[in-house]
Design an enzyme around this catalytic site. Structure first.
Site, PDB file in Angstrom:
ATOM      1  N   HIS A   1       0.949  -1.224  -0.108  1.00 28.52           N
ATOM      2  CA  HIS A   1       0.080   0.152   0.001  1.00 28.52           C
ATOM      3  C   HIS A   1       0.799   1.491  -0.024  1.00 28.52           C
ATOM      4  O   HIS A   1       2.043   1.048   0.368  1.00 28.52           O
ATOM      5  CB  HIS A   1      -0.890   0.014   1.177  1.00 28.52           C
TER       6      HIS A   1
HETATM    7  P1  TYD Z   1      -1.872  -3.989   8.027  1.00 25.79           P
HETATM    8  O1  TYD Z   1      -2.364  -2.924   7.311  1.00 25.79           O
HETATM    9  O2  TYD Z   1      -2.763  -5.224   7.218  1.00 25.79           O
HETATM   10  O3  TYD Z   1      -0.332  -4.401   8.031  1.00 25.79           O
HETATM   11  P2  TYD Z   1       0.636  -4.381   6.922  1.00 25.79           P
HETATM   12  O4  TYD Z   1       0.576  -3.102   6.338  1.00 25.79           O
HETATM   13  O5  TYD Z   1       1.884  -4.507   7.440  1.00 25.79           O
HETATM   14  O6  TYD Z   1       0.560  -5.698   5.896  1.00 25.79           O
HETATM   15  O7  TYD Z   1      -2.362  -4.045   9.463  1.00 25.79           O
HETATM   16  C1  TYD Z   1      -2.698  -5.425  10.233  1.00 25.79           C
HETATM   17  C2  TYD Z   1      -3.952  -5.253  11.091  1.00 25.79           C
HETATM   18  O8  TYD Z   1      -3.613  -4.123  12.042  1.00 25.79           O
HETATM   19  C3  TYD Z   1      -5.223  -4.781  10.283  1.00 25.79           C
HETATM   20  O9  TYD Z   1      -6.128  -5.319  10.981  1.00 25.79           O
HETATM   21  C4  TYD Z   1      -5.304  -3.026  10.513  1.00 25.79           C
HETATM   22  C5  TYD Z   1      -4.345  -3.084  12.176  1.00 25.79           C
HETATM   23  N1  TYD Z   1      -3.809  -1.939  12.406  1.00 25.79           N
HETATM   24  C6  TYD Z   1      -4.361  -0.974  13.412  1.00 25.79           C
HETATM   25  O10 TYD Z   1      -5.442  -1.147  13.975  1.00 25.79           O
HETATM   26  N2  TYD Z   1      -3.529   0.188  13.670  1.00 25.79           N
HETATM   27  C7  TYD Z   1      -2.311   0.389  12.945  1.00 25.79           C
HETATM   28  O11 TYD Z   1      -1.681   1.447  13.485  1.00 25.79           O
HETATM   29  C8  TYD Z   1      -2.067  -0.366  11.889  1.00 25.79           C
HETATM   30  C9  TYD Z   1      -0.590  -0.192  11.198  1.00 25.79           C
HETATM   31  C10 TYD Z   1      -2.678  -1.516  11.608  1.00 25.79           C
END
Ligand code: TYD
Length: 140
Positions: free
Chosen positions: A51
């Site tokens: 992303h």
């Molecule tokens: P995700 O965006 O999938 O992580 P990455 O970009 O590393 O693949 O995030 C994983 C989970 O954590 C998703 O359910 C959203 C949650 N999350 C939060 O609640 N707060 C945050 O600050 C972040 C970064 C993720």
């Protein structure tokens, strides 16, 4: 380096007692920090991220172990190895990122300028290219 990214070498105090790396907001971290999270226990072969953000700024520090970060814009891309607790990778807006090759002991600490906002994410790559092309055109 890739647009809107740069490496930051943090000053570190090494002495007989060990090492200490202090991060001061506004100096070592170049934005007000509103959120901190860390990623760990990532299974071998997992790739995360995929992303970009519209406005969010982040500094990624691999405080233990190692991880690779692909940073990419419509114009360039780069794979950055983070394997030192005294080095941060700044990633500004409009940069696509993927995180991979986590060592089993890797702990990736992230300092972020904003709270978690789903609306700030761009997860579709075509949408990203269109956003980033406009974003970087506007900066010329
Ligand atoms: P995700 O965006 O999938 O992580 P990455 O970009 O590393 O693949 O995030 C994983 C989970 O954590 C998703 O359910 C959203 C949650 N999350 C939060 O609640 N707060 C945050 O600050 C972040 C970064 C993720």
């Amino acid at each position: 380096m890739t647009k809107n990214t740069h490496l930051i070498l943090f000053k570190t105090f090494n002495d007989n007692y060990g090492s200490l790396t202090p991060l001061e907001v506004g100096e070592d971290i170049p934005f007000p920090v509103n959120r901190i999270y860390y990623i760990y226990d990532v299974e071998h072969g997992m790739r995360r991220g995929f992303h970009s953000h519209k406005e969010l700024e982040q500094v990624l520090v691999c405080v233990h172990g190692s991880v690779k970060i692909l940073v990419k814009t419509p114009f360039e891309s780069e794979d950055v190895l983070l394997n030192r607790p005294d080095v941060g990778l700044y990633i500004g807006p409009a940069v696509w990122r993927e995180m991979y090759d986590f060592s089993p002991d890797a702990v990736l600490m992230v300092f972020a300028s904003r709270h978690y906002e789903i609306a700030d994410y761009i997860r579709n790559y075509e949408e990203y290219v269109s956003f980033a092309t406009g974003y970087f055109d506007g900066k010329k």
